[in-house]
Motif scaffolding. Sequence first.
Motif, PDB file in Angstrom:
ATOM      1  N   TYR A  71       0.800  -1.220   0.000  1.00  0.00           N
ATOM      2  CA  TYR A  71       0.000   0.000   0.000  1.00  0.00           C
ATOM      3  C   TYR A  71       0.835   1.272   0.000  1.00  0.00           C
ATOM      4  O   TYR A  71       0.464   2.247  -0.657  1.00  0.00           O
ATOM      5  CB  TYR A  71      -0.939   0.045   1.206  1.00  0.00           C
ATOM      6  CG  TYR A  71      -1.766  -1.182   1.415  1.00  0.00           C
ATOM      7  CD1 TYR A  71      -2.442  -1.790   0.359  1.00  0.00           C
ATOM      8  CD2 TYR A  71      -1.880  -1.754   2.667  1.00  0.00           C
ATOM      9  CE1 TYR A  71      -3.212  -2.921   0.559  1.00  0.00           C
ATOM     10  CE2 TYR A  71      -2.646  -2.881   2.877  1.00  0.00           C
ATOM     11  CZ  TYR A  71      -3.302  -3.464   1.820  1.00  0.00           C
ATOM     12  OH  TYR A  71      -4.051  -4.581   2.022  1.00  0.00           O
ATOM     13  N   LEU A  72       1.912   1.314   0.768  1.00  0.00           N
ATOM     14  CA  LEU A  72       2.670   2.555   0.928  1.00  0.00           C
ATOM     15  C   LEU A  72       3.947   2.609   0.094  1.00  0.00           C
ATOM     16  O   LEU A  72       4.720   3.553   0.230  1.00  0.00           O
ATOM     17  CB  LEU A  72       3.004   2.780   2.411  1.00  0.00           C
ATOM     18  CG  LEU A  72       1.780   2.925   3.319  1.00  0.00           C
ATOM     19  CD1 LEU A  72       2.201   3.097   4.767  1.00  0.00           C
ATOM     20  CD2 LEU A  72       0.895   4.074   2.869  1.00  0.00           C
ATOM     21  N   ARG A  73       4.147   1.657  -0.783  1.00  0.00           N
ATOM     22  CA  ARG A  73       5.330   1.719  -1.645  1.00  0.00           C
ATOM     23  C   ARG A  73       5.142   2.872  -2.631  1.00  0.00           C
ATOM     24  O   ARG A  73       4.008   3.266  -2.935  1.00  0.00           O
ATOM     25  CB  ARG A  73       5.576   0.386  -2.339  1.00  0.00           C
ATOM     26  CG  ARG A  73       4.553   0.014  -3.353  1.00  0.00           C
ATOM     27  CD  ARG A  73       4.723  -1.430  -3.826  1.00  0.00           C
ATOM     28  NE  ARG A  73       3.731  -1.709  -4.829  1.00  0.00           N
ATOM     29  CZ  ARG A  73       3.929  -1.602  -6.142  1.00  0.00           C
ATOM     30  NH1 ARG A  73       5.120  -1.301  -6.600  1.00  0.00           N
ATOM     31  NH2 ARG A  73       2.961  -1.826  -6.989  1.00  0.00           N
ATOM     32  N   PRO A  74       6.209   3.463  -3.112  1.00  0.00           N
ATOM     33  CA  PRO A  74       6.101   4.652  -3.968  1.00  0.00           C
ATOM     34  C   PRO A  74       5.169   4.488  -5.174  1.00  0.00           C
ATOM     35  O   PRO A  74       4.408   5.404  -5.483  1.00  0.00           O
ATOM     36  CB  PRO A  74       7.553   4.902  -4.402  1.00  0.00           C
ATOM     37  CG  PRO A  74       8.364   4.358  -3.266  1.00  0.00           C
ATOM     38  CD  PRO A  74       7.603   3.140  -2.799  1.00  0.00           C
ATOM     39  N   ALA A  75       5.201   3.351  -5.833  1.00  0.00           N
ATOM     40  CA  ALA A  75       4.328   3.160  -7.001  1.00  0.00           C
ATOM     41  C   ALA A  75       2.857   3.188  -6.596  1.00  0.00           C
ATOM     42  O   ALA A  75       2.014   3.713  -7.329  1.00  0.00           O
ATOM     43  CB  ALA A  75       4.656   1.845  -7.702  1.00  0.00           C
ATOM     44  N   SER A  76       2.528   2.658  -5.428  1.00  0.00           N
ATOM     45  CA  SER A  76       1.136   2.663  -4.965  1.00  0.00           C
ATOM     46  C   SER A  76       0.679   4.058  -4.578  1.00  0.00           C
ATOM     47  O   SER A  76      -0.443   4.455  -4.886  1.00  0.00           O
ATOM     48  CB  SER A  76       0.963   1.722  -3.767  1.00  0.00           C
ATOM     49  OG  SER A  76       1.190   0.383  -4.159  1.00  0.00           O
ATOM     50  N   THR A  77       1.537   4.797  -3.900  1.00  0.00           N
ATOM     51  CA  THR A  77       1.136   6.151  -3.511  1.00  0.00           C
ATOM     52  C   THR A  77       1.035   7.052  -4.740  1.00  0.00           C
ATOM     53  O   THR A  77       0.170   7.931  -4.790  1.00  0.00           O
ATOM     54  CB  THR A  77       2.085   6.748  -2.451  1.00  0.00           C
ATOM     55  OG1 THR A  77       3.418   6.730  -2.938  1.00  0.00           O
ATOM     56  CG2 THR A  77       2.006   5.958  -1.149  1.00  0.00           C
ATOM     57  N   ALA A  78       1.895   6.833  -5.746  1.00  0.00           N
ATOM     58  CA  ALA A  78       1.788   7.604  -6.994  1.00  0.00           C
ATOM     59  C   ALA A  78       0.478   7.285  -7.702  1.00  0.00           C
ATOM     60  O   ALA A  78      -0.192   8.177  -8.244  1.00  0.00           O
ATOM     61  CB  ALA A  78       2.977   7.308  -7.902  1.00  0.00           C
ATOM     62  N   GLN A  79       0.094   6.019  -7.692  1.00  0.00           N
ATOM     63  CA  GLN A  79      -1.165   5.605  -8.302  1.00  0.00           C
ATOM     64  C   GLN A  79      -2.341   6.260  -7.574  1.00  0.00           C
ATOM     65  O   GLN A  79      -3.271   6.765  -8.209  1.00  0.00           O
ATOM     66  CB  GLN A  79      -1.282   4.073  -8.242  1.00  0.00           C
ATOM     67  CG  GLN A  79      -2.512   3.511  -8.878  1.00  0.00           C
ATOM     68  CD  GLN A  79      -2.372   3.315 -10.376  1.00  0.00           C
ATOM     69  OE1 GLN A  79      -1.619   4.000 -11.051  1.00  0.00           O
ATOM     70  NE2 GLN A  79      -3.123   2.393 -10.903  1.00  0.00           N
ATOM     71  N   ALA A  80      -2.306   6.273  -6.270  1.00  0.00           N
ATOM     72  CA  ALA A  80      -3.380   6.892  -5.487  1.00  0.00           C
ATOM     73  C   ALA A  80      -3.472   8.384  -5.783  1.00  0.00           C
ATOM     74  O   ALA A  80      -4.575   8.930  -5.927  1.00  0.00           O
ATOM     75  CB  ALA A  80      -3.149   6.664  -3.995  1.00  0.00           C
ATOM     76  N   THR A  81      -2.336   9.034  -5.895  1.00  0.00           N
ATOM     77  CA  THR A  81      -2.323  10.461  -6.215  1.00  0.00           C
ATOM     78  C   THR A  81      -2.928  10.708  -7.588  1.00  0.00           C
ATOM     79  O   THR A  81      -3.706  11.661  -7.773  1.00  0.00           O
ATOM     80  CB  THR A  81      -0.878  11.013  -6.144  1.00  0.00           C
ATOM     81  OG1 THR A  81      -0.407  10.822  -4.809  1.00  0.00           O
ATOM     82  CG2 THR A  81      -0.821  12.472  -6.508  1.00  0.00           C
ATOM     83  N   ALA A  82      -2.602   9.864  -8.566  1.00  0.00           N
ATOM     84  CA  ALA A  82      -3.157  10.010  -9.915  1.00  0.00           C
ATOM     85  C   ALA A  82      -4.671   9.839  -9.897  1.00  0.00           C
ATOM     86  O   ALA A  82      -5.404  10.599 -10.550  1.00  0.00           O
ATOM     87  CB  ALA A  82      -2.510   9.005 -10.869  1.00  0.00           C
TER      88      ALA A  82
END
Length: 153
Positions: A71-82
Motif C-alpha cells: 500500500y505505501l510503496r512509492p508506485a502505490s502512492t503515486a497511483q493513489a495520487t493520480a
Amino acid sequence: DFEDAADSGVVTPAMLPRLVRDRCGEVRREQLGAFVYGMIDAAERTGRIGMVAPLAEALAAFRRFNYDNIYLRPASTAQATAVISLLRALVETYAAQPHLLPDANQFDTGSTEALHAAVAYVGGMTDRFACRQGIALLDWPRDQLPQGIDTSL
C-alpha cells in the motif's frame, strides 16, 4: 491484496515475515483457514468474537507487511495520487458545468446540489469510464492517468 500483489510480482510469499509464514502459511487457503480457525477458537474459549493471541499477532504482522510493501510503496502512492487528481478534476468540472451531468435537473453552477450530484456521478463511475471521461472531457494527459486501466474504446 497480498495475493494480487504476489501475482503481479510486487511481493513473494518468501518475503512474508517468518511469524506470518510459520503461523498462517504462505498461500491464501492456509492463511484464511488459520485466521478463521483463530476466530472460532477465540469464540469457543471466551464466548466473544475475537482471535487467539498468536494469530492476532500474526495478522498484525501481515497487515504491517502489506502496508510497508504494497500500500505505501512509492508506485502505490503515486497511483493513489493520480486517481485522486483525476476524480477531483472530474467532480470540479461536473459541479461547475452541471449540464454535463446525465440528470442535470437544472442545478445552479457551483451549487451545493450540483456538487453533490457531481460527487454521486463520479463516485458511481467505473475506473475505465472515469479515465475515458478524463481524456474526453478534460483532455487529461494519458501519462497522468492511473496505470493499468484500459482506456481504449
